[in-house]
Design a protein around this motif. Structure first.
Motif, PDB file in Angstrom:
ATOM      1  N   ALA A 175       0.727  -1.289  -0.056  1.00 49.28           N
ATOM      2  CA  ALA A 175       0.092   0.094  -0.029  1.00 49.28           C
ATOM      3  C   ALA A 175       0.902   1.258   0.067  1.00 49.28           C
ATOM      4  O   ALA A 175       0.343   2.250  -0.902  1.00 49.28           O
ATOM      5  N   VAL A 176       1.823   1.254   1.015  1.00 43.60           N
ATOM      6  CA  VAL A 176       2.843   2.409   0.812  1.00 43.60           C
ATOM      7  C   VAL A 176       3.436   2.827  -0.383  1.00 43.60           C
ATOM      8  O   VAL A 176       3.532   3.874  -0.888  1.00 43.60           O
ATOM      9  N   PHE A 177       3.925   1.694  -1.021  1.00 51.69           N
ATOM     10  CA  PHE A 177       4.815   1.904  -2.036  1.00 51.69           C
ATOM     11  C   PHE A 177       3.953   2.199  -3.237  1.00 51.69           C
ATOM     12  O   PHE A 177       4.240   3.094  -3.938  1.00 51.69           O
ATOM     13  N   VAL A 178       2.883   1.490  -3.549  1.00 52.82           N
ATOM     14  CA  VAL A 178       1.949   1.935  -4.282  1.00 52.82           C
ATOM     15  C   VAL A 178       1.658   3.380  -4.536  1.00 52.82           C
ATOM     16  O   VAL A 178       1.529   4.181  -5.365  1.00 52.82           O
ATOM     17  N   LEU A 179       1.175   3.811  -3.224  1.00 55.77           N
ATOM     18  CA  LEU A 179       0.685   5.309  -2.835  1.00 55.77           C
ATOM     19  C   LEU A 179       1.725   6.362  -3.177  1.00 55.77           C
ATOM     20  O   LEU A 179       1.497   7.396  -3.676  1.00 55.77           O
ATOM     21  N   ARG A 180       2.977   5.978  -2.591  1.00 54.45           N
ATOM     22  CA  ARG A 180       4.125   6.931  -2.617  1.00 54.45           C
ATOM     23  C   ARG A 180       4.736   6.920  -4.037  1.00 54.45           C
ATOM     24  O   ARG A 180       5.001   8.036  -4.609  1.00 54.45           O
ATOM     25  N   GLU A 181       5.138   5.732  -4.508  1.00 52.32           N
ATOM     26  CA  GLU A 181       6.036   5.622  -5.907  1.00 52.32           C
ATOM     27  C   GLU A 181       5.145   5.890  -7.274  1.00 52.32           C
ATOM     28  O   GLU A 181       5.600   6.227  -7.946  1.00 52.32           O
ATOM     29  N   VAL A 182       3.878   5.295  -7.259  1.00 51.45           N
ATOM     30  CA  VAL A 182       3.089   5.468  -8.459  1.00 51.45           C
ATOM     31  C   VAL A 182       2.268   6.760  -8.388  1.00 51.45           C
ATOM     32  O   VAL A 182       2.082   7.247  -9.410  1.00 51.45           O
ATOM     33  N   PHE A 183       1.693   7.075  -7.223  1.00 53.22           N
ATOM     34  CA  PHE A 183       0.706   8.175  -7.124  1.00 53.22           C
ATOM     35  C   PHE A 183       1.110   9.490  -6.431  1.00 53.22           C
ATOM     36  O   PHE A 183       0.462  10.282  -6.324  1.00 53.22           O
ATOM     37  N   ASP A 184       2.459   9.163  -6.000  1.00 59.86           N
ATOM     38  CA  ASP A 184       3.157  10.356  -5.170  1.00 59.86           C
ATOM     39  C   ASP A 184       2.204  11.317  -4.163  1.00 59.86           C
ATOM     40  O   ASP A 184       2.004  12.241  -3.994  1.00 59.86           O
ATOM     41  N   VAL A 185       1.369  10.142  -3.271  1.00 59.55           N
ATOM     42  CA  VAL A 185       0.687  10.607  -2.320  1.00 59.55           C
ATOM     43  C   VAL A 185       1.689  11.088  -1.239  1.00 59.55           C
ATOM     44  O   VAL A 185       2.620  10.393  -0.773  1.00 59.55           O
ATOM     45  N   PRO A 186       1.577  12.179  -0.475  1.00 55.75           N
ATOM     46  CA  PRO A 186       2.085  12.634   0.343  1.00 55.75           C
ATOM     47  C   PRO A 186       2.160  11.652   1.639  1.00 55.75           C
ATOM     48  O   PRO A 186       1.076  11.066   1.824  1.00 55.75           O
ATOM     49  N   TYR A 187       3.312  11.604   2.524  1.00 56.87           N
ATOM     50  CA  TYR A 187       3.365  10.744   3.532  1.00 56.87           C
ATOM     51  C   TYR A 187       2.530  11.032   4.507  1.00 56.87           C
ATOM     52  O   TYR A 187       1.924   9.818   5.213  1.00 56.87           O
ATOM     53  N   GLU A 188       2.019  12.174   4.883  1.00 56.60           N
ATOM     54  CA  GLU A 188       0.850  12.156   5.927  1.00 56.60           C
ATOM     55  C   GLU A 188      -0.299  11.847   5.401  1.00 56.60           C
ATOM     56  O   GLU A 188      -1.078  11.023   6.150  1.00 56.60           O
ATOM     57  N   GLU A 189      -0.778  11.727   4.248  1.00 56.98           N
ATOM     58  CA  GLU A 189      -1.896  11.304   3.805  1.00 56.98           C
ATOM     59  C   GLU A 189      -1.895   9.864   3.719  1.00 56.98           C
ATOM     60  O   GLU A 189      -2.701   9.018   4.026  1.00 56.98           O
TER      61      GLU A 189
END
Length: 292
Positions: free
Chosen positions: A120-134
């Motif tokens: 979940a963390v990898f997909v949200l951060r690396e693919v969708f560039d979601v901020p860490y806080e979110e």
């Protein structure tokens, strides 16, 4: 009247769920569950959501995490090798190289080796560039913890992801040479296009006939594939776009449907993926809407 935010972001939510689950059917269920939760908010409740996109991504992530933990137990009992459910995509997806890699069968297979939270963390951060806080809100962990998980997941994926350094045109040319060799039973042609350490993985799910263990090495893979024209008759063969890459669909009266895709590294094929499980081939007639 403004458009419902859920409808605006539906393709994004499906893509997030699909990359987390590797299953379009399960991703659709998760998106539907997200829709029901969103719809159950009163109009006033929806109006109070300041960032509907972030809110919906957080909802779909939580639902996907719950589903992923259930699927992990189910996949322990899966018959043979498990591969992600392939999706028919438009050629446009391949134009965005980084995004195409993120939805590729090879990458989804690598993501399967992560824990649910890491994925979940990898997909949200690396693919969708979601901020860490979110991301922290979505997975129920502190921001510092999420940063550590992201670092660990990045290292894990980097050590296992294919090094696809050739251009799209060269990849397509290599794939076409490969399929010509397969359909004609050209042993030398196969040896010329396969990497020495190539691995073939097939997924029949215990429903369709398929090798239950990976076939490893150019010699063994060549021996396995070169009998194709003698074994498979009356085949209808056509190229399609699957998960952002060129693939082939083979339909035969005797063996049903098979889709084949490959990974090309340094001009040679290092992975061959053959999907035979009919329950994972139900979406081949309609292109999926993927976005980031």
């Amino acid at each position: 009247m403004s458009r419902d935010p859920f409808l605006t972001h539906r393709s994004l939510l499906f893509t997030v769920a699909y990359e987390m689950l590797g299953s379009a059917a399960d991703a659709e269920d998760v998106v539907q569950e997200t829709w029901l939760r969103w719809a159950n908010l009163a109009d006033d409740g929806q109006a109070e959501v300041r960032n509907p996109r972030a809110y919906l991504v957080r909802m779909v992530t939580r639902q996907a995490l719950n589903r992923l933990r259930t699927l992990a137990r189910r996949r322990e009992d899966y018959v043979g090798e498990w591969l992600p459910e392939p999706l028919l995509t438009s050629p446009d997806v391949a134009e965005d190289v980084e995004f195409a890699e993120s939805v590729s069968i090879a990458m989804l297979t690598v993501l399967e080796t992560l824990t649910p939270t890491e994925r979940a963390v990898f997909v949200l951060r690396e693919v969708f560039d979601v901020p860490y806080e979110e991301i922290a809100q979505a997975v129920g962990k502190g921001t510092a913890n999420v940063r550590q998980v992201a670092h660990r997941a990045r290292e894990h994926v980097a050590a296992r992801r294919p090094r696809m350094q050739v251009g799209r045109v060269e990849q397509d040319q290599v794939f076409e040479r490969f399929m010509t060799a397969v359909t004609t039973g050209d042993v030398q042609g196969l040896m010329d296009v396969l990497a020495p350490d190539v691995v073939l993985v097939a997924d029949g799910g215990g429903v369709a006939q398929a090798v239950r263990h990976p076939v490893e090495g150019a010699g063994r893979v060549t021996a396995f594939l070169s009998v194709f024209p003698r074994v498979v008759t009356e085949a209808q063969i056509g190229t399609i776009w699957l998960n952002g890459a060129l693939a082939v669909r083979i339909d035969t009266p005797k063996f049903g449907t098979t889709v084949v895709s490959v990974v090309v590294e340094n001009g040679l094929i290092t992975r061959v993926y053959a999907m035979r499980n009919p329950t994972k081939l139900t979406r081949l007639d309609e292109a999926a809407e993927l976005t980031h």
